[in-house]
Design a protein around this motif. Structure first.
Motif, PDB file in Angstrom:
ATOM      1  N   ALA A   7     -12.590 -40.240 -14.716  1.00 55.36           N
ATOM      2  CA  ALA A   7     -13.330 -40.769 -15.831  1.00 55.36           C
ATOM      3  C   ALA A   7     -12.119 -41.624 -16.342  1.00 55.36           C
ATOM      4  CB  ALA A   7     -13.648 -39.497 -16.314  1.00 55.36           C
ATOM      5  N   ALA A   8     -11.288 -42.093 -16.613  1.00 57.78           N
ATOM      6  CA  ALA A   8     -10.239 -42.694 -17.132  1.00 57.78           C
ATOM      7  C   ALA A   8     -10.317 -43.026 -18.525  1.00 57.78           C
ATOM      8  CB  ALA A   8      -8.977 -43.389 -16.443  1.00 57.78           C
ATOM      9  N   ARG A   9     -11.638 -43.245 -19.309  1.00 58.49           N
ATOM     10  CA  ARG A   9     -11.815 -43.684 -20.101  1.00 58.49           C
ATOM     11  C   ARG A   9     -11.171 -43.004 -21.240  1.00 58.49           C
ATOM     12  NH1 ARG A   9     -16.065 -41.998 -18.974  1.00 58.49           N
ATOM     13  NH2 ARG A   9     -17.900 -40.998 -19.819  1.00 58.49           N
ATOM     14  N   GLY A  10     -10.676 -43.537 -22.631  1.00 57.09           N
ATOM     15  CA  GLY A  10     -10.466 -42.705 -23.291  1.00 57.09           C
ATOM     16  C   GLY A  10      -8.531 -42.021 -23.480  1.00 57.09           C
ATOM     17  N   ARG A  58     -18.302 -49.236  -9.392  1.00 56.54           N
ATOM     18  CA  ARG A  58     -17.598 -49.796 -10.749  1.00 56.54           C
ATOM     19  C   ARG A  58     -18.588 -51.173 -11.664  1.00 56.54           C
ATOM     20  NH1 ARG A  58     -11.911 -50.007 -10.859  1.00 56.54           N
ATOM     21  NH2 ARG A  58     -11.109 -49.119  -9.100  1.00 56.54           N
ATOM     22  N   ASN A  59     -19.412 -51.237 -10.486  1.00 63.29           N
ATOM     23  CA  ASN A  59     -20.730 -51.567 -10.924  1.00 63.29           C
ATOM     24  C   ASN A  59     -21.838 -51.136 -11.820  1.00 63.29           C
ATOM     25  OD1 ASN A  59     -20.125 -54.543  -9.607  1.00 63.29           O
ATOM     26  ND2 ASN A  59     -22.182 -53.605  -7.894  1.00 63.29           N
ATOM     27  N   ARG A  60     -21.601 -49.808 -12.128  1.00 60.22           N
ATOM     28  CA  ARG A  60     -22.281 -48.586 -12.063  1.00 60.22           C
ATOM     29  C   ARG A  60     -21.389 -48.485 -13.624  1.00 60.22           C
ATOM     30  NH1 ARG A  60     -26.550 -45.502  -9.591  1.00 60.22           N
ATOM     31  NH2 ARG A  60     -27.524 -46.734  -7.797  1.00 60.22           N
ATOM     32  N   PHE A  61     -20.191 -48.539 -13.929  1.00 57.47           N
ATOM     33  CA  PHE A  61     -19.449 -48.041 -14.674  1.00 57.47           C
ATOM     34  C   PHE A  61     -18.279 -49.824 -14.953  1.00 57.47           C
ATOM     35  CE2 PHE A  61     -20.453 -44.388 -12.686  1.00 57.47           C
ATOM     36  CZ  PHE A  61     -21.061 -43.165 -13.748  1.00 57.47           C
ATOM     37  N   PRO A  62     -18.852 -50.444 -15.597  1.00 57.03           N
ATOM     38  CA  PRO A  62     -18.537 -51.709 -15.665  1.00 57.03           C
ATOM     39  C   PRO A  62     -17.443 -51.339 -16.619  1.00 57.03           C
ATOM     40  CG  PRO A  62     -20.705 -52.177 -16.295  1.00 57.03           C
ATOM     41  CD  PRO A  62     -20.429 -50.753 -16.296  1.00 57.03           C
ATOM     42  N   ASP A  63     -17.356 -50.673 -17.875  1.00 54.63           N
ATOM     43  CA  ASP A  63     -16.673 -50.645 -19.357  1.00 54.63           C
ATOM     44  C   ASP A  63     -15.810 -49.754 -19.144  1.00 54.63           C
ATOM     45  OD1 ASP A  63     -17.576 -53.750 -19.347  1.00 54.63           O
ATOM     46  OD2 ASP A  63     -19.192 -52.333 -21.124  1.00 54.63           O
ATOM     47  N   SER A  64     -16.084 -48.197 -18.031  1.00 57.15           N
ATOM     48  CA  SER A  64     -15.240 -47.347 -18.235  1.00 57.15           C
ATOM     49  C   SER A  64     -13.181 -46.980 -17.893  1.00 57.15           C
ATOM     50  CB  SER A  64     -15.703 -46.175 -17.835  1.00 57.15           C
ATOM     51  OG  SER A  64     -15.870 -46.737 -16.287  1.00 57.15           O
TER      52      SER A  64
END
Length: 339
Positions: free
Chosen positions: A20-23, A178-184
């Protein structure tokens, strides 16, 4: 490199790794997101891991706590253990597994009781084994994830190790993620690419070592050339006498080549013995004291034999080429100078 390669194989058993690389470093998968990942078609199993820093001693850097699915009876199959794993007896504090660095920095041993600061209090645990970790120089400790969640209430995960079902394409599962986490902005890597990238970084780090080895070989051959050139100049009268009694230039060249082969073979033998002793010191003394890492000793017999044979042959050729001038000297003049 062999030890590092074996360690990578032990620590990368899954097919895909998702982080989980977001943030930045604060990114995580919530419980709902973990369920969404587990429900993707083509995934046989998924293991989530939580990672956080723990300050055990203000005088030392924080250690990394790794909460992951693990059991005391199967720990040796989940971690690159050093020595046998230990199962705490009934009634003992729950087990944790520490890295070599943590063992050395905090002077711990298998079976010893330690306390970890979790959820604002110090919780007792039992050291159930020591494992090899080349990734974290400040030390790491592994705890069973369900126990960690029960003690802290933290059910989040930083990354996931995914095993694919037979016949499932990694690209298909990656696209579904990637489809399930498009903006993460999640990071997805397969184990083979991680291993190849790690070994590439390792080889680039030690490229200067290989360059130094090449320079050492060139210096050694130059020393052989200078030595035999000096000997040839000093033995002109000897060569002249040998020529005078009927020895041909080819026979003198063969004699010089044999001398070069014998001397280089003796030097290669001493070099191999000295290199072996130095490798023992570097692996079992210097490396342990400097990095608190242990490595296995792997002897590359075939490359060593090929390099030693090549150096012996090159040294023999260098000896012959260096004595060509002496072999071409006038026989009578050489003998006359000796008188």
């Amino acid at each position: 490199r062999q030890s590092f390669d074996v360690w990578l194989s032990a620590t990368l058993p899954a097919d895909l790794y998702v982080r989980a690389a977001r943030g930045g470093d604060s990114g995580f998968f919530s419980a709902d997101e973990q369920s969404r990942i587990s429900g993707i078609p083509g995934i046989a199993s998924v293991r989530f891991r939580r990672e956080r820093s723990l300050l055990l001693d203000p005088q030392l850097p924080p250690v990394i706590l790794l909460a992951r699915p693990i059991d005391a009876r199967t720990a040796k199959h989940r971690l690159p253990m050093i020595g046998p794993a230990w199962v705490p007896p009934p009634g003992a504090p729950p087990p944790v597994w520490i890295s070599e660095v943590m063992r050395d920095l905090y002077h711990l041993r298998t079976g010893q009781r330690i306390e970890l600061p979790l959820a604002g209090k110090r919780v007792p645990f039992t050291v159930a084994g020591v494992w090899r970790d080349y990734a974290r120089q400040s030390g790491a400790v592994v705890i069973e994830r369900a126990l960690y969640a029960r003690l802290t209430g933290d059910t989040r995960a930083d990354d996931a190790a995914i095993r694919l079902a037979p016949g499932t394409s990694a690209a298909t599962v990656e696209q579904a993620l990637r489809n399930r986490f498009p903006d993460s902005g999640i990071e997805i890597s397969d184990s083979s690419s991680i291993r190849a990238r790690s070994l590439r970084i390792f080889d680039r780090t030690f490229a200067v070592t290989y360059a130094l080895e090449a320079v050492a070989i060139l210096i050694g051959l130059f020393g052989v050339s200078v030595s035999f050139s000096a000997q040839a100049a000093a033995r002109r009268s000897e060569f002249g006498m040998l020529r005078h009694v009927g020895m041909t230039r080819g026979e003198i060249a063969a004699m010089l080549g044999m001398e070069g082969l014998l001397m280089s073979a003796l030097a290669a033998g001493f070099g191999l013995i000295l290199g072996w002793v130095m490798s023992l010191v570097l692996i079992f003394v210097v490396n342990r004291q400097s990095f608190h890492w242990s490595m296995e000793l792997h002897m590359p017999w075939l490359p060593l034999a090929v390099i030693a044979a090549a150096l012996i042959v090159l040294a023999g050729l260098t000896a012959v080429l260096s004595g060509r001038r002496a072999m071409g000297s006038d026989v009578l003049q050489a003998v006359k100078e000796d008188w």
